[in-house]
Design a protein around this motif. Structure first.
Motif, PDB file in Angstrom:
ATOM      1  N   ILE A 241       0.855  -1.180   0.000  1.00 41.78           N
ATOM      2  CA  ILE A 241       0.000   0.000   0.000  1.00 41.78           C
ATOM      3  C   ILE A 241       0.892   1.231   0.000  1.00 41.78           C
ATOM      4  O   ILE A 241       1.781   1.347   0.834  1.00 41.78           O
ATOM      5  N   ASN A 242       0.667   2.110  -0.939  1.00 43.95           N
ATOM      6  CA  ASN A 242       1.423   3.362  -0.962  1.00 43.95           C
ATOM      7  C   ASN A 242       0.702   4.367  -0.075  1.00 43.95           C
ATOM      8  O   ASN A 242      -0.336   4.907  -0.442  1.00 43.95           O
ATOM      9  N   THR A 243       1.270   4.594   1.088  1.00 44.33           N
ATOM     10  CA  THR A 243       0.653   5.462   2.095  1.00 44.33           C
ATOM     11  C   THR A 243       0.415   6.865   1.562  1.00 44.33           C
ATOM     12  O   THR A 243      -0.596   7.499   1.877  1.00 44.33           O
ATOM     13  N   GLU A 244       1.319   7.343   0.749  1.00 46.11           N
ATOM     14  CA  GLU A 244       1.199   8.699   0.220  1.00 46.11           C
ATOM     15  C   GLU A 244      -0.078   8.865  -0.601  1.00 46.11           C
ATOM     16  O   GLU A 244      -0.758   9.897  -0.509  1.00 46.11           O
ATOM     17  N   TYR A 245      -0.443   7.845  -1.382  1.00 45.75           N
ATOM     18  CA  TYR A 245      -1.667   7.918  -2.180  1.00 45.75           C
ATOM     19  C   TYR A 245      -2.909   7.988  -1.288  1.00 45.75           C
ATOM     20  O   TYR A 245      -3.881   8.660  -1.627  1.00 45.75           O
ATOM     21  N   ILE A 246      -2.876   7.293  -0.170  1.00 43.67           N
ATOM     22  CA  ILE A 246      -3.995   7.350   0.769  1.00 43.67           C
ATOM     23  C   ILE A 246      -4.128   8.774   1.315  1.00 43.67           C
ATOM     24  O   ILE A 246      -5.234   9.300   1.442  1.00 43.67           O
ATOM     25  N   GLY A 247      -3.009   9.417   1.607  1.00 45.84           N
ATOM     26  CA  GLY A 247      -3.034  10.802   2.070  1.00 45.84           C
ATOM     27  C   GLY A 247      -3.586  11.748   1.013  1.00 45.84           C
ATOM     28  O   GLY A 247      -4.362  12.661   1.328  1.00 45.84           O
ATOM     29  N   TYR A 248      -3.198  11.535  -0.233  1.00 46.59           N
ATOM     30  CA  TYR A 248      -3.727  12.369  -1.319  1.00 46.59           C
ATOM     31  C   TYR A 248      -5.226  12.170  -1.493  1.00 46.59           C
ATOM     32  O   TYR A 248      -5.977  13.129  -1.710  1.00 46.59           O
ATOM     33  N   LEU A 249      -5.678  10.919  -1.396  1.00 42.22           N
ATOM     34  CA  LEU A 249      -7.109  10.632  -1.508  1.00 42.22           C
ATOM     35  C   LEU A 249      -7.878  11.310  -0.377  1.00 42.22           C
ATOM     36  O   LEU A 249      -8.924  11.926  -0.608  1.00 42.22           O
ATOM     37  N   ALA A 250      -7.360  11.205   0.833  1.00 35.60           N
ATOM     38  CA  ALA A 250      -8.010  11.838   1.979  1.00 35.60           C
ATOM     39  C   ALA A 250      -8.094  13.350   1.783  1.00 35.60           C
ATOM     40  O   ALA A 250      -9.138  13.961   2.028  1.00 35.60           O
ATOM     41  N   SER A 251      -7.008  13.955   1.335  1.00 35.73           N
ATOM     42  CA  SER A 251      -7.008  15.403   1.091  1.00 35.73           C
ATOM     43  C   SER A 251      -8.014  15.784   0.018  1.00 35.73           C
ATOM     44  O   SER A 251      -8.736  16.782   0.160  1.00 35.73           O
ATOM     45  N   ALA A 252      -8.068  15.001  -1.049  1.00 38.16           N
ATOM     46  CA  ALA A 252      -9.010  15.292  -2.137  1.00 38.16           C
ATOM     47  C   ALA A 252     -10.453  15.203  -1.649  1.00 38.16           C
ATOM     48  O   ALA A 252     -11.279  16.065  -1.972  1.00 38.16           O
ATOM     49  N   LEU A 253     -10.762  14.180  -0.838  1.00 40.22           N
ATOM     50  CA  LEU A 253     -12.119  14.041  -0.316  1.00 40.22           C
ATOM     51  C   LEU A 253     -12.498  15.232   0.559  1.00 40.22           C
ATOM     52  O   LEU A 253     -13.619  15.749   0.465  1.00 40.22           O
TER      53      LEU A 253
END
Length: 75
Positions: free
Chosen positions: A3-15
């Motif tokens: 799991i790329n943690t950074e992508y999860i952070g970007y998704l959270a920010s976008a939401l």
């Protein structure tokens, strides 16, 4: 699968950013809650407990008001 943690952070920010662009308060709270839960996951993966605690609290507040609105008699 890693799991790329950074992508999860970007998704959270976008939401969260999308949620603040919504006019309907219930939709805002729903999308914001999804963003908060995503940030909780992100904070957990980073072992960043202030992120987990603050976003978990915001998600609980959002859920409280969403449920309150659902239970309210029609206006």
């Amino acid at each position: 699968m890693e799991i790329n943690t950074e992508y999860i952070g970007y998704l959270a920010s976008a939401l969260l950013m999308i949620s603040f662009s919504l006019k309907n308060v219930n939709k805002l709270r729903l999308v914001n809650t999804l963003g908060c839960f995503t940030f909780v996951l992100y904070g957990y993966l980073l072992d960043a407990w202030p992120v987990v605690i603050s976003n978990g609290f915001i998600a609980i507040v959002n859920i409280f008001y969403l449920l309150k609105e659902l239970k309210a008699p029609n206006k």
